[in-house]
Enzyme design. Structure first.
Site, PDB file in Angstrom:
ATOM      1  N   HIS A   1       0.070   0.817   2.075  1.00  0.00           N
ATOM      2  CA  HIS A   1      -1.181   0.152   3.152  1.00  0.00           C
ATOM      3  C   HIS A   1      -1.595   1.426   3.791  1.00  0.00           C
ATOM      4  O   HIS A   1      -2.899   1.280   3.875  1.00  0.00           O
ATOM      5  CB  HIS A   1      -0.160  -0.557   4.175  1.00  0.00           C
TER       6      HIS A   1
ATOM      7  N   CYS B   1       4.623  -9.905   1.477  1.00  0.00           N
ATOM      8  CA  CYS B   1       3.641  -8.941   2.260  1.00  0.00           C
ATOM      9  C   CYS B   1       3.194  -9.770   3.349  1.00  0.00           C
ATOM     10  O   CYS B   1       2.383 -11.029   2.987  1.00  0.00           O
ATOM     11  CB  CYS B   1       2.647  -8.269   1.453  1.00  0.00           C
TER      12      CYS B   1
ATOM     13  N   HIS C   1       6.337   0.265  -0.306  1.00  0.00           N
ATOM     14  CA  HIS C   1       5.348  -0.849  -0.034  1.00  0.00           C
ATOM     15  C   HIS C   1       4.634  -0.619   1.329  1.00  0.00           C
ATOM     16  O   HIS C   1       3.440  -0.688   1.231  1.00  0.00           O
ATOM     17  CB  HIS C   1       6.029  -2.135   0.312  1.00  0.00           C
ATOM     18  N   GLU C   2       5.492  -0.105   2.181  1.00  0.00           N
ATOM     19  CA  GLU C   2       4.571  -0.042   3.664  1.00  0.00           C
ATOM     20  C   GLU C   2       3.661   1.258   3.671  1.00  0.00           C
ATOM     21  O   GLU C   2       2.751   1.297   3.908  1.00  0.00           O
ATOM     22  CB  GLU C   2       5.501   0.300   4.638  1.00  0.00           C
TER      23      GLU C   2
END
Length: 179
Positions: A147, A101, A143-144
């Site tokens: 955030h 990341c 994953h994105e």
């Protein structure tokens, strides 16, 4: 070209919940996306979320047209702008795999993720996106989007013995990384 600073793990702004976008096809949204793209490309990222540059909006970008030097053995993920995303797992199967990341520079860890998902949302113009993804594509999307919900990949890890510095774990890949 505007390359923005990427917030690093430990910055409290990365733990906030991002707000939905309400104004599509606006100058402000287009400028944000341009900054995200410029910043992601400059850092050789596979994706980037607005909260990583300090913007509390539900906007992520991911993918490219070429292989990513940080993930040279992974398939190309389609270049996508995804606004106000929703992720739906299509089965209970998960896969463990290594992740890195830009907000956790120089480190990698093994993270469990759903292996097959459907993701929906909108592009920057307000046009709907509805896709099914699996493997690395599904991992990048999850994953994105994490955030946007105040999560960094180490918070998803189940085995901290599989967390370390990229240069130690993957010396060949680390030689080409700038994060």
């Amino acid at each position: 070209m505007t390359v923005r600073d990427i917030l690093k793990m430990g910055d409290a702004r990365l733990l906030r919940l991002a707000q939905p976008v309400t104004a599509f096809d606006s100058d402000a949204l287009h400028w944000l996306i341009t900054d995200l793209l410029d910043t992601m490309r400059a850092a050789n990222g596979a994706g980037l979320a607005a909260p990583q540059i300090g913007v509390d909006l539900q906007v992520v970008i991911f993918g490219s047209h070429d292989r990513n030097p940080r993930y040279p053995d992974r398939p190309v993920v389609p270049s996508t702008v995804l606004v106000n995303p929703v992720i739906i797992p299509l089965n209970d199967a998960t896969e463990d795999d290594w992740e890195g990341c830009l907000s956790v520079p120089g480190m990698r860890g093994v993270v469990p993720r759903w292996s097959r998902i459907r993701y929906t949302g909108f592009d920057q113009y307000g046009d709907p996106i509805d896709r099914v993804a699996e493997g690395f594509h599904a991992r990048v999307v999850q994953h994105e989007c994490d955030h946007l919900w105040g999560k960094l990949y180490p918070m998803r890890m189940t085995d901290m013995t599989k967390f370390g510095f990229t240069e130690v774990l993957f010396p060949d890949i680390a030689a080409g990384e700038d994060d």
